[in-house]
Scaffold this motif. Structure first.
Motif, short mmCIF file in Angstrom:
data_model
loop_
_atom_site.label_atom_id
_atom_site.label_comp_id
_atom_site.label_asym_id
_atom_site.label_seq_id
_atom_site.Cartn_x
_atom_site.Cartn_y
_atom_site.Cartn_z
N LYS A 171 127.93 6.81 -67.41
CA LYS A 171 126.58 6.56 -66.90
C LYS A 171 126.55 5.31 -66.03
N ARG A 192 125.51 5.57 -62.17
CA ARG A 192 124.44 4.76 -61.61
C ARG A 192 124.96 3.95 -60.42
N SER A 194 119.47 5.54 -63.54
CA SER A 194 119.48 4.62 -64.66
C SER A 194 120.65 4.94 -65.58
N ASP A 195 121.24 3.89 -66.17
CA ASP A 195 122.29 4.10 -67.17
C ASP A 195 121.76 3.79 -68.58
#
Length: 302
Positions: A257, A261, A268-269
């Motif tokens: 993630k 990102r 968003s992570d």
């Protein structure tokens, strides 16, 4: 169907408010296709499946399979302690076009673990749905899956065809599983972000289930192995080894993630509580290790 190669796990993107980013999930799918994956897996542990509601799970299954539209085969993770729920999840996955389901043995918490016969029965019940099953042999379940039990499942349950072995000493278990199970072990895979990939390939693994961070950079390891070029295989692994080690030992499922990102794949992570975000230094080192590799993920959305 050929069950080999690299089948990374798709992360589940969340908005900064914690809601599921369903549009972002479509971009995750597209990025993973462009990473050159042979297939993907959704709703696995690296997808934060333990932080997703049942309704979110169903919607993610439907959106992911619809958006994939047959470009790659999709494995849907359906693990649950309750056999009826696992069966229902398998039926839902099949109805929406999944190629394979993956499941751990029945467990709940640290103490509620299925006995061997209960594990066998749950997999047999899911097998009646008619989708190939990947058995996930992961430490998270805490359930022992000895090789004789796995071989029995492969021989006596028609749909048990694939095995993801990510327990300690995975190569030794893969080797024993293949030796004892023979042709019944149709697709022995490893996991754990490919941290044991070299030994596992030499033990007979035909595929690997990595994260979605750098599967395109790990693929040359498998390609060299398939060509019988051991020196090239080791050299390809040396190139990515530090990144794999940092992901496996420091970052876990948050790594994909963060990379997505950074590369503009998702906005968003965010990870749901009680999971903490990566420490800034850990996050920075991850990006410093993968940038020189020029992975698809860091340039996909830019």
């Amino acid at each position: 169907m050929s069950w080999s190669g690299i089948w990374p796990v798709a992360p589940t993107p969340f908005n900064p408010d914690g809601s599921v980013d369903y549009e972002g999930m479509k971009r995750v799918i597209d990025c993973m296709v462009d990473q050159g994956s042979d297939g993907i897996c959704i709703l696995a542990n690296f997808s934060e499946q333990f932080l997703i509601s049942d309704e979110e799970r169903r919607k993610l299954t439907e959106i992911s399979l619809t958006h994939m539209a047959g470009r790659l085969p999709v494995i849907v993770t359906i693990s649950h302690f309750a056999t009826e729920i696992a069966v229902d999840r398998a039926r839902h996955a099949k109805a929406w076009g999944a190629e394979i389901v993956m499941m751990m043995p029945p467990y709940h918490g640290a103490l509620m673990k299925a006995a061997p016969d209960q594990t066998f029965e749950q997999f047999a019940r899911v097998g009646e749905v008619g989708l190939p099953i990947m058995v996930q042999d992961a430490p998270l379940s805490g359930v022992d899956l000895p090789v004789p039990l796995l071989v029995r499942m492969a021989r006596d349950i028609e749909m048990v065809k694939l095995f993801k072995v990510e327990c300690p000493q995975a190569a030794a278990k893969l080797r024993a599983l293949i030796d004892e199970g023979g042709a019944a072990i149709e697709a022995p895979f490893d996991g754990e972000e490919a941290i044991t990939l070299l030994a596992d390939l030499e033990a007979g693994a035909t595929g690997t289930m990595t994260s979605a961070t750098i599967p395109d950079q790990i693929r040359p390891v498998l390609d060299a192995h398939a060509q019988g070029d051991r020196d090239a295989m080791i050299a390809a692994y040396e190139r990515v080894a530090l990144a794999i080690n940092h992901e496996n030992r420091q970052c876990g499922f948050r790594s994909a993630k963060v990379a997505m990102r950074e590369g503009g794949v998702i906005a968003s992570d965010f990870c749901r509580h009680p999971v903490l975000p990566l420490h800034p230094d850990t996050r920075d080192l991850l990006l410093r290790l993968i940038r020189p590799l020029d992975p698809v993920v860091l340039r996909w959305g830019k």
